[in-house]
Design a protein around this motif. Sequence first.
Motif, short mmCIF file in Angstrom:
data_model
loop_
_atom_site.label_atom_id
_atom_site.label_comp_id
_atom_site.label_asym_id
_atom_site.label_seq_id
_atom_site.Cartn_x
_atom_site.Cartn_y
_atom_site.Cartn_z
N LEU A 28 0.84 -1.20 0.00
CA LEU A 28 0.00 0.00 0.00
C LEU A 28 0.87 1.25 0.00
CD1 LEU A 28 -2.89 -0.84 2.46
CD2 LEU A 28 -3.02 -0.57 0.00
N GLY A 29 1.97 1.20 0.75
CA GLY A 29 2.88 2.34 0.79
C GLY A 29 3.54 2.59 -0.55
N VAL A 30 3.93 1.52 -1.22
CA VAL A 30 4.55 1.64 -2.55
C VAL A 30 3.53 2.19 -3.54
CG1 VAL A 30 5.60 0.36 -4.45
CG2 VAL A 30 6.23 -0.17 -2.10
N ASP A 31 2.31 1.71 -3.48
CA ASP A 31 1.24 2.21 -4.34
C ASP A 31 0.98 3.69 -4.08
OD1 ASP A 31 -0.89 2.31 -6.12
OD2 ASP A 31 -2.32 1.49 -4.68
N PHE A 32 0.92 4.07 -2.81
CA PHE A 32 0.71 5.47 -2.45
C PHE A 32 1.85 6.34 -2.98
CE2 PHE A 32 1.48 8.95 0.59
CZ PHE A 32 0.29 9.64 0.44
N LEU A 33 3.08 5.90 -2.82
CA LEU A 33 4.22 6.67 -3.31
C LEU A 33 4.19 6.82 -4.83
CD1 LEU A 33 7.14 5.47 -1.05
CD2 LEU A 33 6.02 7.69 -1.05
N ALA A 34 3.76 5.78 -5.53
CA ALA A 34 3.64 5.88 -6.99
C ALA A 34 2.63 6.95 -7.36
CB ALA A 34 3.24 4.53 -7.58
N CYS A 35 1.52 7.00 -6.65
CA CYS A 35 0.49 8.02 -6.93
C CYS A 35 0.99 9.42 -6.60
CB CYS A 35 -0.78 7.71 -6.15
SG CYS A 35 -1.61 6.19 -6.67
N VAL A 36 1.74 9.56 -5.51
CA VAL A 36 2.28 10.87 -5.14
C VAL A 36 3.29 11.35 -6.18
CG1 VAL A 36 3.72 12.08 -3.45
CG2 VAL A 36 1.85 10.62 -2.68
N VAL A 37 4.15 10.46 -6.64
CA VAL A 37 5.14 10.84 -7.66
C VAL A 37 4.43 11.28 -8.94
CG1 VAL A 37 6.94 9.92 -9.17
CG2 VAL A 37 7.01 9.45 -6.74
N VAL A 38 3.41 10.56 -9.34
CA VAL A 38 2.66 10.94 -10.54
C VAL A 38 1.97 12.28 -10.31
CG1 VAL A 38 0.73 10.32 -12.04
CG2 VAL A 38 2.38 8.58 -11.36
N TYR A 39 1.42 12.51 -9.12
CA TYR A 39 0.76 13.79 -8.83
C TYR A 39 1.75 14.95 -8.94
CZ TYR A 39 -2.04 17.43 -6.74
OH TYR A 39 -2.73 18.59 -6.54
N VAL A 40 2.94 14.78 -8.42
CA VAL A 40 3.95 15.84 -8.50
C VAL A 40 4.30 16.13 -9.95
CG1 VAL A 40 6.37 16.38 -7.97
CG2 VAL A 40 4.88 15.43 -6.20
N ILE A 41 4.43 15.09 -10.76
CA ILE A 41 4.74 15.28 -12.17
C ILE A 41 3.58 15.97 -12.89
CG2 ILE A 41 5.13 14.05 -14.35
CD1 ILE A 41 6.68 11.96 -12.66
N VAL A 42 2.36 15.53 -12.64
CA VAL A 42 1.19 16.14 -13.28
C VAL A 42 1.06 17.60 -12.85
CG1 VAL A 42 -1.35 16.11 -13.30
CG2 VAL A 42 -0.09 14.00 -13.62
N ASP A 43 1.28 17.88 -11.57
CA ASP A 43 1.18 19.25 -11.08
C ASP A 43 2.26 20.13 -11.73
OD1 ASP A 43 -0.16 21.13 -9.45
OD2 ASP A 43 1.48 21.03 -7.99
N ALA A 44 3.47 19.61 -11.87
CA ALA A 44 4.54 20.38 -12.51
C ALA A 44 4.21 20.67 -13.97
CB ALA A 44 5.85 19.63 -12.40
N VAL A 45 3.63 19.70 -14.67
CA VAL A 45 3.25 19.91 -16.07
C VAL A 45 2.15 20.95 -16.16
CG1 VAL A 45 2.17 18.81 -18.06
CG2 VAL A 45 4.01 17.64 -16.86
N PHE A 46 1.13 20.86 -15.31
CA PHE A 46 0.05 21.85 -15.32
C PHE A 46 0.58 23.24 -15.00
CE2 PHE A 46 -2.88 18.37 -15.48
CZ PHE A 46 -4.07 18.91 -15.94
N LEU A 47 1.51 23.33 -14.06
CA LEU A 47 2.09 24.62 -13.69
C LEU A 47 2.87 25.21 -14.85
CD1 LEU A 47 2.45 26.64 -11.37
CD2 LEU A 47 4.52 25.38 -10.74
N LYS A 48 3.64 24.37 -15.53
CA LYS A 48 4.43 24.85 -16.67
C LYS A 48 3.54 25.30 -17.81
CE LYS A 48 8.61 23.83 -19.10
NZ LYS A 48 9.86 23.17 -18.89
N VAL A 49 2.48 24.55 -18.07
CA VAL A 49 1.55 24.88 -19.14
C VAL A 49 0.79 26.17 -18.81
CG1 VAL A 49 -0.58 24.14 -20.31
CG2 VAL A 49 1.32 22.54 -20.02
N SER A 50 0.39 26.33 -17.54
CA SER A 50 -0.37 27.52 -17.17
C SER A 50 0.51 28.78 -17.20
CB SER A 50 -1.01 27.36 -15.81
OG SER A 50 -0.03 27.29 -14.80
N LYS A 51 1.79 28.64 -16.91
CA LYS A 51 2.70 29.80 -16.99
C LYS A 51 2.99 30.19 -18.44
CE LYS A 51 5.23 29.76 -12.69
NZ LYS A 51 6.56 29.67 -12.06
N ARG A 52 2.93 29.21 -19.32
CA ARG A 52 3.23 29.45 -20.73
C ARG A 52 2.21 30.37 -21.37
NH1 ARG A 52 4.18 24.50 -24.64
NH2 ARG A 52 6.10 24.36 -23.45
N GLY A 53 0.98 30.20 -21.04
CA GLY A 53 0.02 31.05 -21.70
C GLY A 53 -1.32 30.78 -21.26
#
Length: 65
Positions: free
Chosen positions: A40-65
Amino acid sequence: MRNLGKAFLSILVGNLIYFWASPRLPYAMQHQPNQIDYGLGVDFLACVVVYVIVDAVFLKVSKRG
């Protein structure tokens, strides 16, 4: 509402990654049904890592325009 979409996407992709990798993980890191374990901990960490990546992509896209 945007946060809900990012969270849903992160959970979906994180679980897909975990269930794809699960047979390749050591037995101690595989989730056993109806138990709280390291899997469960490994699964949770996988989801957190994906969330950080998705959030970084959304942040970069929103700053672009």
